[in-house]
Design a protein around this motif. Structure first.
Motif, PDB file in Angstrom:
ATOM      1  N   VAL A   1      54.431  53.430  -9.751  1.00 14.52           N
ATOM      2  CA  VAL A   1      54.335  53.365  -8.288  1.00 14.52           C
ATOM      3  C   VAL A   1      54.268  51.929  -7.781  1.00 14.52           C
ATOM      4  O   VAL A   1      54.208  51.709  -6.570  1.00 14.52           O
ATOM      5  CB  VAL A   1      53.104  54.151  -7.763  1.00 14.52           C
ATOM      6  N   SER A   2      54.279  50.962  -8.691  1.00  8.77           N
ATOM      7  CA  SER A   2      54.167  49.561  -8.254  1.00  8.77           C
ATOM      8  C   SER A   2      55.312  49.158  -7.337  1.00  8.77           C
ATOM      9  O   SER A   2      55.158  48.277  -6.494  1.00  8.77           O
ATOM     10  CB  SER A   2      54.123  48.627  -9.465  1.00  8.77           C
ATOM     11  N   VAL A   3      56.464  49.816  -7.460  1.00 13.11           N
ATOM     12  CA  VAL A   3      57.603  49.473  -6.609  1.00 13.11           C
ATOM     13  C   VAL A   3      57.372  49.863  -5.159  1.00 13.11           C
ATOM     14  O   VAL A   3      58.076  49.418  -4.268  1.00 13.11           O
ATOM     15  CB  VAL A   3      58.894  50.162  -7.109  1.00 13.11           C
TER      16      VAL A   3
ATOM     17  N   ILE B   1      48.779  42.851 -14.239  1.00 12.55           N
ATOM     18  CA  ILE B   1      48.679  42.338 -12.880  1.00 12.55           C
ATOM     19  C   ILE B   1      49.347  43.311 -11.906  1.00 12.55           C
ATOM     20  O   ILE B   1      48.833  43.581 -10.818  1.00 12.55           O
ATOM     21  CB  ILE B   1      49.333  40.950 -12.771  1.00 12.55           C
ATOM     22  N   SER B   2      50.479  43.849 -12.318  1.00 12.49           N
ATOM     23  CA  SER B   2      51.188  44.817 -11.482  1.00 12.49           C
ATOM     24  C   SER B   2      50.332  46.057 -11.247  1.00 12.49           C
ATOM     25  O   SER B   2      50.287  46.608 -10.142  1.00 12.49           O
ATOM     26  CB  SER B   2      52.515  45.207 -12.134  1.00 12.49           C
ATOM     27  N   GLN B   3      49.627  46.497 -12.286  1.00 14.47           N
ATOM     28  CA  GLN B   3      48.741  47.659 -12.160  1.00 14.47           C
ATOM     29  C   GLN B   3      47.588  47.370 -11.208  1.00 14.47           C
ATOM     30  O   GLN B   3      47.242  48.198 -10.353  1.00 14.47           O
ATOM     31  CB  GLN B   3      48.205  48.064 -13.531  1.00 14.47           C
ATOM     32  N   LEU B   4      46.977  46.194 -11.356  1.00 16.26           N
ATOM     33  CA  LEU B   4      45.870  45.817 -10.476  1.00 16.26           C
ATOM     34  C   LEU B   4      46.343  45.730  -9.016  1.00 16.26           C
ATOM     35  O   LEU B   4      45.654  46.175  -8.101  1.00 16.26           O
ATOM     36  CB  LEU B   4      45.281  44.478 -10.913  1.00 16.26           C
ATOM     37  N   HIS B   5      47.526  45.176  -8.836  1.00 16.50           N
ATOM     38  CA  HIS B   5      48.097  45.072  -7.492  1.00 16.50           C
ATOM     39  C   HIS B   5      48.335  46.460  -6.903  1.00 16.50           C
ATOM     40  O   HIS B   5      48.008  46.722  -5.743  1.00 16.50           O
ATOM     41  CB  HIS B   5      49.407  44.283  -7.568  1.00 16.50           C
ATOM     42  N   SER B   6      48.887  47.350  -7.712  1.00 18.43           N
ATOM     43  CA  SER B   6      49.164  48.707  -7.242  1.00 18.43           C
ATOM     44  C   SER B   6      47.875  49.435  -6.855  1.00 18.43           C
ATOM     45  O   SER B   6      47.807  50.099  -5.818  1.00 18.43           O
ATOM     46  CB  SER B   6      49.898  49.506  -8.329  1.00 18.43           C
ATOM     47  N   LYS B   7      46.848  49.301  -7.689  1.00 22.69           N
ATOM     48  CA  LYS B   7      45.569  49.950  -7.384  1.00 22.69           C
ATOM     49  C   LYS B   7      44.993  49.424  -6.077  1.00 22.69           C
ATOM     50  O   LYS B   7      44.505  50.197  -5.247  1.00 22.69           O
ATOM     51  CB  LYS B   7      44.561  49.722  -8.520  1.00 22.69           C
ATOM     52  N   ALA B   8      45.021  48.126  -5.916  1.00 25.31           N
ATOM     53  CA  ALA B   8      44.472  47.527  -4.696  1.00 25.31           C
ATOM     54  C   ALA B   8      45.217  48.030  -3.463  1.00 25.31           C
ATOM     55  O   ALA B   8      44.603  48.385  -2.452  1.00 25.31           O
ATOM     56  CB  ALA B   8      44.559  46.000  -4.782  1.00 25.31           C
TER      57      ALA B   8
END
Length: 261
Positions: free
Chosen positions: A152-154, A236-243
């Motif tokens: 879902v990061s996209v 980092i992408s995962q952390l960004h997506s969660k935030a």
């Protein structure tokens, strides 16, 4: 921003020629002068999108946003054009992405599940919940949860830039462009939106807040953030997506309050 600053004084005559006399050549020169804004915004946005999304398409939509900004900008008010144009360019690119339906339904469904999980658990426990609690709620393993976040990061690029209203192409952030706006309704909305974001950011973990800060305030790419934090780009992408999922939940509640008021 790595775009060379273009002051209003140095090109004021071009703005006068275009705005006051309708000189088309002056408009073309303004477009050429501010094209670096399109390059900067489109390259930055491309970093968080799948490879299947063409950078040329992003830039093409961005140019349309730049032209729209030049046509609508009021040079006589003393505002900074670069800021205004950046959001117009960004909005045009997002409109192009949305109209192309570039996110598969399965990805949207995963994002919805994650958002609902965070919203439900944080309302239940009245605190920041862990990845383990979310994965348990979704009845999946921690590894599968990380995979979902990567998938879902996209979508994270668009989540903070939804329209103010469903039928409106104007983004929430556009409320912040004109600091001299006198409309009380906009000012009230701006105040509560700011409060909601502060509340949402306070609930993020330290690493999530760091990623948000470095990405949105320091203009670092995800790969650059990975180097700073000594983590892998995927993490980092995962952390960004969660935030973003958690902040989006906060903004959705804000949107519901606006519609009910």
């Amino acid at each position: 921003m790595s775009v060379q600053k273009i002051t209003q004084c140095s090109h004021y005559e071009l703005w006068q020629a275009w705005k006051e006399r309708g000189n088309v050549d002056a408009k073309k020169q303004l477009i050429e002068l501010y094209l670096p804004i399109v390059d900067f915004v489109s390259n930055r946005m491309a970093a968080g999108l799948p490879r299947s999304v063409s950078k040329d398409d992003l830039a093409s939509n961005g140019v349309m946003g730049l032209i729209d900004a030049i046509e609508k900008f009021d040079h006589s008010r003393g505002l900074q054009f670069e800021t205004y144009a950046s959001w117009r360019v960004r909005g045009a690119i997002l409109d192009g992405l949305r109209s192309g339906d570039w996110v598969p339904r399965s990805v949207r469904e995963k994002a919805k599940k994650i958002e609902e999980a965070y919203q439900h658990l944080e309302q239940k426990y009245l605190r920041t919940v862990t990845e383990e609690e979310v994965s348990d709620y979704l009845n999946i393993s921690g590894q599968d949860f990380h995979t979902m976040l990567q998938d879902v990061s996209v979508m994270s690029l668009c989540s903070l830039e939804d329209p103010i209203r469903e039928e409106d192409s104007e983004m929430r952030i556009s409320l912040l462009v004109d600091e001299k706006a006198k409309n009380p309704e906009f000012k009230v909305n701006e105040h509560y939106l700011h409060q909601c974001l502060v509340e949402g950011i306070d609930k993020l973990t330290e690493k999530e807040r760091t990623v948000v800060s470095l990405f949105y305030y320091e203009d670092l790419s995800l790969s650059e953030i990975a180097e700073v934090m000594s983590l892998s780009p995927s993490r980092i992408s995962q952390l960004h997506s969660k935030a973003i999922m958690r902040l989006r939940s906060v903004l959705d509640k804000h949107k519901t309050m606006l519609l009910e008021s």
